[in-house]
Design a protein around this motif. Structure first.
Motif, short mmCIF file in Angstrom:
data_model
loop_
_atom_site.label_atom_id
_atom_site.label_comp_id
_atom_site.label_asym_id
_atom_site.label_seq_id
_atom_site.Cartn_x
_atom_site.Cartn_y
_atom_site.Cartn_z
N ILE A 187 31.93 6.57 21.58
CA ILE A 187 32.70 7.57 22.32
C ILE A 187 33.92 8.00 21.52
O ILE A 187 34.21 9.20 21.36
CB ILE A 187 33.10 7.04 23.71
N PHE A 188 34.67 7.02 20.99
CA PHE A 188 35.87 7.35 20.21
C PHE A 188 35.51 8.11 18.94
O PHE A 188 36.19 9.07 18.57
CB PHE A 188 36.66 6.09 19.87
N SER A 189 34.47 7.69 18.26
CA SER A 189 34.12 8.37 17.01
C SER A 189 33.67 9.80 17.29
O SER A 189 33.99 10.72 16.51
CB SER A 189 33.04 7.60 16.25
N GLY A 190 32.95 10.00 18.40
CA GLY A 190 32.56 11.37 18.77
C GLY A 190 33.76 12.22 19.09
O GLY A 190 33.86 13.38 18.68
N THR A 191 34.68 11.66 19.85
CA THR A 191 35.88 12.41 20.24
C THR A 191 36.76 12.71 19.03
O THR A 191 37.20 13.85 18.82
CB THR A 191 36.69 11.61 21.28
N ILE A 192 37.00 11.70 18.24
CA ILE A 192 37.87 11.89 17.06
C ILE A 192 37.19 12.82 16.06
O ILE A 192 37.83 13.69 15.46
CB ILE A 192 38.22 10.52 16.42
N GLY A 193 35.88 12.67 15.90
CA GLY A 193 35.14 13.57 15.00
C GLY A 193 35.22 15.01 15.46
O GLY A 193 35.37 15.93 14.65
N GLY A 194 35.14 15.21 16.76
CA GLY A 194 35.25 16.57 17.29
C GLY A 194 36.63 17.15 17.06
O GLY A 194 36.77 18.34 16.71
N VAL A 195 37.65 16.35 17.26
CA VAL A 195 39.02 16.83 17.05
C VAL A 195 39.26 17.14 15.58
O VAL A 195 39.84 18.17 15.24
CB VAL A 195 40.04 15.79 17.57
N VAL A 196 38.79 16.26 14.71
CA VAL A 196 38.97 16.50 13.27
C VAL A 196 38.21 17.77 12.86
O VAL A 196 38.72 18.60 12.10
CB VAL A 196 38.50 15.27 12.45
N GLY A 197 37.00 17.94 13.36
CA GLY A 197 36.25 19.16 13.05
C GLY A 197 36.95 20.40 13.55
O GLY A 197 36.98 21.44 12.87
N TRP A 198 37.52 20.34 14.71
CA TRP A 198 38.25 21.48 15.28
C TRP A 198 39.47 21.81 14.43
O TRP A 198 39.76 22.97 14.17
CB TRP A 198 38.66 21.13 16.72
N LEU A 199 40.17 20.75 13.96
CA LEU A 199 41.33 20.97 13.11
C LEU A 199 40.93 21.57 11.77
O LEU A 199 41.64 22.41 11.19
CB LEU A 199 42.11 19.67 12.90
N ILE A 200 39.79 21.14 11.24
CA ILE A 200 39.33 21.67 9.94
C ILE A 200 39.00 23.16 10.07
O ILE A 200 39.26 23.95 9.17
CB ILE A 200 38.11 20.87 9.45
N ARG A 201 38.45 23.55 11.21
CA ARG A 201 38.12 24.96 11.42
C ARG A 201 39.36 25.77 11.79
O ARG A 201 39.26 26.91 12.23
CB ARG A 201 37.08 25.09 12.53
N SER A 202 40.53 25.19 11.66
CA SER A 202 41.82 25.83 11.92
C SER A 202 42.03 26.11 13.40
O SER A 202 42.69 27.07 13.77
CB SER A 202 41.97 27.14 11.15
N GLY A 203 41.48 25.34 14.25
CA GLY A 203 41.70 25.46 15.66
C GLY A 203 41.01 26.65 16.29
O GLY A 203 41.34 27.06 17.38
N LYS A 204 40.03 27.22 15.59
CA LYS A 204 39.29 28.36 16.14
C LYS A 204 38.07 27.82 16.90
O LYS A 204 37.34 27.01 16.38
CB LYS A 204 38.83 29.29 15.03
N PRO A 205 37.87 28.35 18.09
CA PRO A 205 36.68 27.92 18.85
C PRO A 205 35.38 28.49 18.36
O PRO A 205 35.22 29.34 17.63
CB PRO A 205 36.98 28.41 20.27
#
Length: 97
Positions: free
Chosen positions: A79-97
């Motif tokens: 659960i944590f790795s999925g959540t943290i991975g999602g947040v890191v991916g979102w940050l890499i995409r510059s916060g664009k949905p």
């Protein structure tokens, strides 16, 4: 050196006899306590005979606890790795949905 008189000998005999009487009383007291302890042990005997079975069951529970702990840890970790991975991916995409 003075001579030992009959009264001195009698006094010594009485002293020795009184000590032996005290020892007999102490032994009787110890015997009574020992009897009480033996009775308690007899009362506890059925419970004490169950100790090996209980130890085996605790060992089995310990194994199940370890398995459960590993499972719960794996779930929380995923659960944590999925959540943290999602947040890191979102940050890499510059916060664009």
């Amino acid at each position: 050196m003075s001579t030992v008189t009959e009264s001195d000998l009698k006094e010594l005999k009485d002293l020795i006899n009184s000590r032996f009487d005290e020892i007999k009383q102490d032994m009787n007291t110890i015997d009574k306590r020992l009897t009480v302890i033996e009775n308690r042990l007899e009362d506890w005997k059925p419970s004490m005979s169950k100790i090996p079975d209980l130890a085996e069951k605790v060992g089995e529970l310990k194994n199940w606890k370890q398995i459960g702990l590993v499972f719960v840890t794996a779930v929380i970790s995923s659960i944590f790795s999925g959540t943290i991975g999602g947040v890191v991916g979102w940050l890499i995409r510059s916060g664009k949905p």
